[in-house]
Motif scaffolding. Structure first.
Motif, PDB file in Angstrom:
ATOM      1  N   LEU A 721       5.399  -7.865  10.171  1.00 32.42           N
ATOM      2  CA  LEU A 721       4.067  -8.333  10.578  1.00 32.42           C
ATOM      3  C   LEU A 721       3.019  -7.231  10.417  1.00 32.42           C
ATOM      4  N   GLN A 722       3.385  -6.010  10.763  1.00 30.77           N
ATOM      5  CA  GLN A 722       2.451  -4.889  10.632  1.00 30.77           C
ATOM      6  C   GLN A 722       2.078  -4.668   9.168  1.00 30.77           C
ATOM      7  N   GLU A 723       3.062  -4.777   8.294  1.00 26.91           N
ATOM      8  CA  GLU A 723       2.815  -4.581   6.861  1.00 26.91           C
ATOM      9  C   GLU A 723       2.100  -5.791   6.262  1.00 26.91           C
ATOM     10  N   PHE A 724       2.455  -6.996   6.702  1.00 24.18           N
ATOM     11  CA  PHE A 724       1.887  -8.231   6.175  1.00 24.18           C
ATOM     12  C   PHE A 724       0.386  -8.306   6.451  1.00 24.18           C
ATOM     13  N   PHE A 725      -0.017  -7.853   7.617  1.00 28.85           N
ATOM     14  CA  PHE A 725      -1.428  -7.909   8.001  1.00 28.85           C
ATOM     15  C   PHE A 725      -2.105  -6.535   7.920  1.00 28.85           C
ATOM     16  N   LYS A 726      -1.655  -5.696   7.015  1.00 29.29           N
ATOM     17  CA  LYS A 726      -2.201  -4.334   6.929  1.00 29.29           C
ATOM     18  C   LYS A 726      -3.648  -4.333   6.453  1.00 29.29           C
ATOM     19  N   ASN A 727      -4.075  -5.408   5.749  1.00 28.31           N
ATOM     20  CA  ASN A 727      -5.473  -5.501   5.332  1.00 28.31           C
ATOM     21  C   ASN A 727      -6.382  -6.019   6.443  1.00 28.31           C
ATOM     22  N   GLU A 728      -5.769  -6.448   7.547  1.00 29.24           N
ATOM     23  CA  GLU A 728      -6.536  -7.020   8.668  1.00 29.24           C
ATOM     24  C   GLU A 728      -6.661  -6.056   9.845  1.00 29.24           C
ATOM     25  N   PHE A 729      -5.556  -5.369  10.171  1.00 28.68           N
ATOM     26  CA  PHE A 729      -5.521  -4.574  11.402  1.00 28.68           C
ATOM     27  C   PHE A 729      -5.028  -3.157  11.118  1.00 28.68           C
ATOM     28  N   SER A 730      -5.765  -2.193  11.623  1.00 31.37           N
ATOM     29  CA  SER A 730      -5.353  -0.802  11.460  1.00 31.37           C
ATOM     30  C   SER A 730      -4.308  -0.456  12.513  1.00 31.37           C
ATOM     31  N   TYR A 731      -3.586   0.610  12.268  1.00 33.61           N
ATOM     32  CA  TYR A 731      -2.615   1.101  13.248  1.00 33.61           C
ATOM     33  C   TYR A 731      -2.481   2.600  13.066  1.00 33.61           C
ATOM     34  N   ASP A 732      -1.955   3.242  14.061  1.00 29.07           N
ATOM     35  CA  ASP A 732      -1.800   4.690  14.040  1.00 29.07           C
ATOM     36  C   ASP A 732      -0.713   5.057  13.030  1.00 29.07           C
ATOM     37  N   ASN A 835     -11.132 -13.330   5.300  1.00 28.03           N
ATOM     38  CA  ASN A 835      -9.667 -13.454   5.448  1.00 28.03           C
ATOM     39  C   ASN A 835      -9.019 -13.804   4.112  1.00 28.03           C
ATOM     40  N   PHE A 836      -9.656 -14.726   3.370  1.00 25.40           N
ATOM     41  CA  PHE A 836      -9.104 -15.134   2.076  1.00 25.40           C
ATOM     42  C   PHE A 836      -9.022 -13.942   1.122  1.00 25.40           C
ATOM     43  N   GLN A 837     -10.090 -13.139   1.079  1.00 23.95           N
ATOM     44  CA  GLN A 837     -10.087 -11.990   0.166  1.00 23.95           C
ATOM     45  C   GLN A 837      -9.012 -10.986   0.552  1.00 23.95           C
ATOM     46  N   ASN A 838      -8.847 -10.749   1.864  1.00 27.77           N
ATOM     47  CA  ASN A 838      -7.789  -9.830   2.316  1.00 27.77           C
ATOM     48  C   ASN A 838      -6.414 -10.359   1.934  1.00 27.77           C
ATOM     49  N   ALA A 839      -6.230 -11.682   2.064  1.00 26.02           N
ATOM     50  CA  ALA A 839      -4.940 -12.297   1.708  1.00 26.02           C
ATOM     51  C   ALA A 839      -4.696 -12.183   0.207  1.00 26.02           C
ATOM     52  N   ILE A 840      -5.727 -12.449  -0.594  1.00 24.74           N
ATOM     53  CA  ILE A 840      -5.595 -12.329  -2.050  1.00 24.74           C
ATOM     54  C   ILE A 840      -5.197 -10.907  -2.422  1.00 24.74           C
ATOM     55  N   ASP A 841      -5.895  -9.928  -1.821  1.00 23.26           N
ATOM     56  CA  ASP A 841      -5.585  -8.522  -2.120  1.00 23.26           C
ATOM     57  C   ASP A 841      -4.142  -8.198  -1.767  1.00 23.26           C
ATOM     58  N   TYR A 842      -3.675  -8.726  -0.635  1.00 22.36           N
ATOM     59  CA  TYR A 842      -2.290  -8.444  -0.211  1.00 22.36           C
ATOM     60  C   TYR A 842      -1.301  -9.047  -1.208  1.00 22.36           C
ATOM     61  N   PHE A 843      -1.477 -10.330  -1.515  1.00 23.67           N
ATOM     62  CA  PHE A 843      -0.489 -11.012  -2.362  1.00 23.67           C
ATOM     63  C   PHE A 843      -0.523 -10.466  -3.790  1.00 23.67           C
ATOM     64  N   VAL A 844      -1.703 -10.172  -4.326  1.00 25.64           N
ATOM     65  CA  VAL A 844      -1.790  -9.613  -5.678  1.00 25.64           C
ATOM     66  C   VAL A 844      -1.078  -8.261  -5.738  1.00 25.64           C
ATOM     67  N   SER A 845      -1.234  -7.439  -4.663  1.00 23.27           N
ATOM     68  CA  SER A 845      -0.552  -6.137  -4.636  1.00 23.27           C
ATOM     69  C   SER A 845       0.960  -6.290  -4.499  1.00 23.27           C
ATOM     70  N   HIS A 846       1.409  -7.506  -4.078  1.00 20.08           N
ATOM     71  CA  HIS A 846       2.854  -7.780  -3.979  1.00 20.08           C
ATOM     72  C   HIS A 846       3.316  -8.722  -5.088  1.00 20.08           C
ATOM     73  N   LYS A 847       2.583  -8.669  -6.231  1.00 24.45           N
ATOM     74  CA  LYS A 847       2.977  -9.377  -7.462  1.00 24.45           C
ATOM     75  C   LYS A 847       2.931 -10.891  -7.326  1.00 24.45           C
ATOM     76  N   VAL A 848       2.052 -11.402  -6.477  1.00 16.81           N
ATOM     77  CA  VAL A 848       1.834 -12.849  -6.391  1.00 16.81           C
ATOM     78  C   VAL A 848       0.438 -13.108  -6.937  1.00 16.81           C
ATOM     79  N   LYS A 849       0.389 -13.712  -8.167  1.00 20.07           N
ATOM     80  CA  LYS A 849      -0.914 -13.865  -8.824  1.00 20.07           C
ATOM     81  C   LYS A 849      -1.188 -15.299  -9.279  1.00 20.07           C
ATOM     82  N   SER A 850      -0.124 -16.111  -9.361  1.00 16.00           N
ATOM     83  CA  SER A 850      -0.303 -17.484  -9.819  1.00 16.00           C
ATOM     84  C   SER A 850       0.974 -18.259  -9.535  1.00 16.00           C
TER      85      SER A 850
END
Length: 872
Positions: A721-732, A835-850
């Protein structure tokens, strides 16, 4: 007979001289006579003495010898400290090293001094010297305090050419002969907080500068604007410890005296600069310094050769870029702006809350190097209110990195005068512009200016922090690497509001609307906002972070880092700053009530039910020692009631049923106005950072789907969860998922959500009341899961050849609207462009593009569906 007369004269002489001939003008008794004391008290009564500053002196150990020190010799300053410190009950500087006070001495003392010196001339053929005969040493050892000035018109000539006594050396000799420490306490008197210009004005030439005013300027300021004069006390120097330092211990006494003088002067100069800022140069002088420096000259020459452009054209282009970028710092405009901002704050807001204790430590740290002020960015008010607060606390207003969109006429001119310099959103293709901008940053740090930057890149439209943009941060680090400054002091700052002015504009942008460019018409329309009230403003400074200290902790030097290592360091620093802002964030009643409304498991609710859910959140926050708004601390129930009424009045929530006409408001049933959910989401996100670790931990426990579990059972889910939402929430970045899980388990135990197993170590049982609370915490994530679910549905329906990156976000938005209408998602606030842009950035960085990436898409869809099945 003669012997009898001699005996009587000797007795009279002893009584008159009080048994000693050590009477000097360097000593000014505390009691100078009623009339003269009254005049001095009245004369200095308007000068500000801050009690926090006075506490610096009061904290000096009791048996220490205190010697105050000033930069310039001034009888005005001496008489002030002598008079006001006596009134404040502080050690009074009675001994003035190299001072000769005549007019304020009691008449009897002047007579004694005259006769004592006369006696010495007749008997010893020499004048009395308070240094040579040990008078000053004895007086200091006996507990009297002294005053020493470091710079005097003929002081250096006397010490260097005539070899007269050096007071600094004299103090060192005393310290080496006694056990008790001598504390040298630097004193600074300010007649104005205006920065000094490199070229003095005619008034400065005739009447002295504001740093070293002449007698006429001192007296005029004292009578005309006594409130402008204030005193600052710098950190005391323990002379005993100073001499024990490795670099000083084995030096000669002459070298030690020289080092001590340089150290004190440097400390005083740094302290003064932390109040008034560096010496100002004209915009033209700064421009010439930047455009003619060797680095930029070489770059322009190479750029000219590479692009086959005449060097004159390159020079003209660079000159134009610098005009586009540079601030035009003007203290007169800043003073006018302070008046305007004060009026706006008093008109539109109910006050400003500032943690002044930390601000004072920030002010103290600014002596070490330029401050890099890094506030969160929620509103255009941010940069105005921060400069206003700094100005009111006797700190220089910073140079502010502002978007080029704010350079429009006429406000652009005013912003430049207030310290704003403008930066383009992207440097792509603008090689020369980029180099000129970098050199401008180098010059600001080299001159010693504080810089304010918004690490999020722009205002947050969601209410929570945006992940850091590292471009400007990288430039600052490179400037430090190039030697532009000795240190950089980063100051993360939280700026929060009960309500933001741009609320409606943010809602439009989040739901897919285009951002309107800033212009004069917007400023005119903003006048309507003055008729409303927006609650309080909260400003919380984080403890300053020294770049030198940070590198020292890591055991590294920026100069030794490879390019890749430096990139990692800057990225971690960016996240560290964002996390630091989160750590000093404040929970407001507006944010808590919005959270409870949106996370409520029921579509309709009573006020009493909502309060029961809010209490679950507040209990967690108190256990976590979260910082709360003043209104929550003073009157929690009253604050919630006020916010609830406010949300009802603005139709965020609507009353749908009353049981009978006599029913109380607490019996009324309410539901959320669907069209206002996104606005409530903004306020909910103002406090979401406090609950995300609890939400991750709660959902990881719920996913375990058992009333008994161990810590190791939920670590993997928390990590995901921490890694999945890394574009949404910062952590130490310095803390592991295991740390966060264990910390939250402890908090859940304290709140009776969990119970440790009686026999099995590191094993816990979920309590009957705990299940509902875990659902309530995990509900913070539902909006984000739905947003990411929409993006995955977009990817699964579109093959690679049908996806145009420019149109992608619009198509995701359209798909989200269709899914919301078909009730495939529940929360309207999930239709967030951000939120959509953050999700797109996450999935594209994890090789999900289409849709070609079918397997990965199915994995994420199944994972999201599984987590969402545990959410309320």
């Amino acid at each position: 007979m003669i012997s009898l007369i001699q005996q009587k004269l000797r007795g009279w002489s002893d009584r008159f001289f009080k048994g000693t001939y050590n009477h000097f003008l360097c000593y000014l008794p505390a009691k100078t006579g009623f009339f003269s004391l009254w005049i001095l008290k009245l004369f200095f009564s308007g000068v500000k003495l801050d009690q926090e500053q006075m506490s610096v002196i009061r904290q000096i150990p009791p048996k220490s010898i205190i010697v105050y020190t000033t930069k310039h010799k001034s009888y005005f300053n001496y008489l002030f400290y002598h008079t006001r410190y006596r009134q404040e009950g502080l050690p009074v500087p009675k001994i003035g090293l190299d001072y000769r006070v005549v007019i304020w001495q009691p008449v009897s003392r002047i007579l004694r001094i005259f006769l004592a010196h006369l006696h010495c001339i007749f008997h010893n053929k020499a004048l009395l010297n308070p240094y040579n005969n040990g008078y000053i040493k004895q007086e200091l050892i006996n507990g009297r305090s002294g005053l020493l000035s470091l710079v005097e018109k003929k002081g250096f000539y006397r010490r260097f050419v005539k070899e007269k006594a050096d007071p600094i050396r004299y103090l060192i000799e005393i310290q080496k002969s006694i056990e008790n420490p001598i504390f040298i306490v630097p004193q600074l008197m300010f007649f104005s907080t205006k920065p000094h210009w490199s070229t003095p004005s005619i008034i400065d030439i005739l009447f002295g500068t504001e740093e070293k005013p002449g007698k006429i300027r001192c007296i005029v300021t004292l009578f005309k604007n006594p409130g402008n004069i204030f005193v600052e006390i710098s950190d005391p120097v323990n002379l005993k410890e100073f001499l024990e330092l490795a670099e000083n211990r084995y030096q000669s006494i002459e070298q030690q005296a020289l080092q001590l003088r340089r150290y004190l002067l440097s400390q005083i100069n740094r302290h003064r600069r932390s109040i008034v800022g560096p010496i100002l140069k004209s915009r033209e002088e700064l421009k010439e310094n930047i455009l003619t420096n060797n680095r930029l000259q070489k770059f322009m020459y190479d750029h000219s050769k590479k692009r086959n452009i005449p060097i004159q054209k390159v020079h003209k282009e660079a000159d134009g870029y610098l005009d586009e970028i540079a601030a035009n710092y003007n203290i007169a405009v800043i003073r006018m702006a302070v008046v305007v901002v004060r009026w706006v704050v008093n008109t539109m807001f109910e006050g400003v809350t500032v943690n002044n204790d930390v601000l004072n430590r920030v002010k103290n740290m600014s002596k070490r190097g330029p401050l890099i002020l890094v506030p969160c960015h929620k509103s255009h008010i941010d940069y105005l209110i921060l400069s206003y607060i700094l100005y009111n606390n006797n700190m220089p207003c910073p140079h502010i990195a502002a978007g080029k969109n704010l350079s429009f006429w006429p406000l652009g001119l005013l912003f430049r005068c207030g310290g704003a310099f403008f930066i383009r959103r992207t440097f792509r293709g603008a090689v020369l512009y980029s180099k000129v901008f970098v050199e401008y940053i180098n010059k600001l740090l080299e001159e010693g200016f504080n810089i304010e930057m918004f690490i999020e890149g722009g205002r947050s439209r969601t209410g929570k922090l945006i992940m850091p943009k590292l471009g400007l941060l990288s430039m600052l680090i490179n400037a430090y690497k190039n030697g532009s400054c000795e240190d950089l002091i980063f100051v993360p700052i939280f700026i929060g509001y009960d309500r933001v002015l741009e609320e409606s504009a943010y809602l439009s942008e989040i739901e897919g609307g285009q951002k309107e460019p800033e212009n004069l018409l917007q400023v005119i329309k903003a006048g309507r906002l003055l008729k409303k009230r927006y609650g309080r403003i909260y400003i919380k400074f984080h403890e300053p972070v020294s770049l030198n200290d940070l590198l020292s902790e890591n055991g590294s030097k920026i100069q030794d880092m490879t390019s890749k290592e430096q990139t990692v360091f800057i990225r971690n620093l960016g996240h560290r700053i964002i996390n630091a802002i989160d750590n000093v964030s404040l929970v407001t009643p507006y944010a808590l009530v919005a959270s409870a409304i949106l996370n409520c498991s029921k579509k309709s609710f009573t006020y009493a039910y909502l309060i029961s859910e809010i209490e679950i959140y507040t209990t967690y926050l108190f256990l976590k020692n979260a910082k709360m708004a003043d209104t929550l601390v003073l009157d929690q129930s009253g604050a919630f009631e006020k916010v609830f009424d406010h949300y009802t009045h603005r139709k965020f929530i609507e009353k749908i049923l009353k049981k009978n006409k006599q029913s109380q408001s607490s019996d009324a049933i309410f539901e959320v106005n669907e069209s206002k959910r996104s606005t409530l989401e903004y306020y909910k996100n103002n406090c979401i950072c406090f609950f995300i670790p609890a939400a991750f931990t709660a959902l990881a426990i719920l996913k375990k789907d058992a009333f008994q579990f161990s810590t190791s059972d939920i670590i993997s889910s928390y990590t995901f969860l921490q890694e999945f939402f890394k574009n949404e929430f910062s952590y130490d970045v310095d803390k592991t998922p295991d740390y966060f899980v264990r910390k939250n388990i402890k908090l859940f135990i304290d709140d009776a959500i969990l119970m440790p197993h009686a026999t099995l170590p590191d094993t816990y049982n979920l309590t009957s009341v705990g299940y509902r609370k875990l659902k309530l915490f995990s509900s913070f994530l539902k909006t984000y899961f739905e947003s990411y679910f929409i993006v995955l549905n977009f990817f699964i329906h579109y093959p690679k050849e049908f996806i145009n990156i420019k149109d992608r976000l619009k198509k995701v938005q359209s798909m989200g609207n269709r899914m919301y209408k078909r009730k495939e998602i529940e929360r309207k606030e999930a239709l967030s462009k951000i939120n959509f842009q953050n999700a797109i950035d996450y999935f594209v960085s994890h090789k999900v593009k289409s849709s070609d990436d079918h397997e990965k898409i199915e994995f994420y869809i199944d994972t999201i569906k599984k987590y969402m099945s545990y959410l309320p």
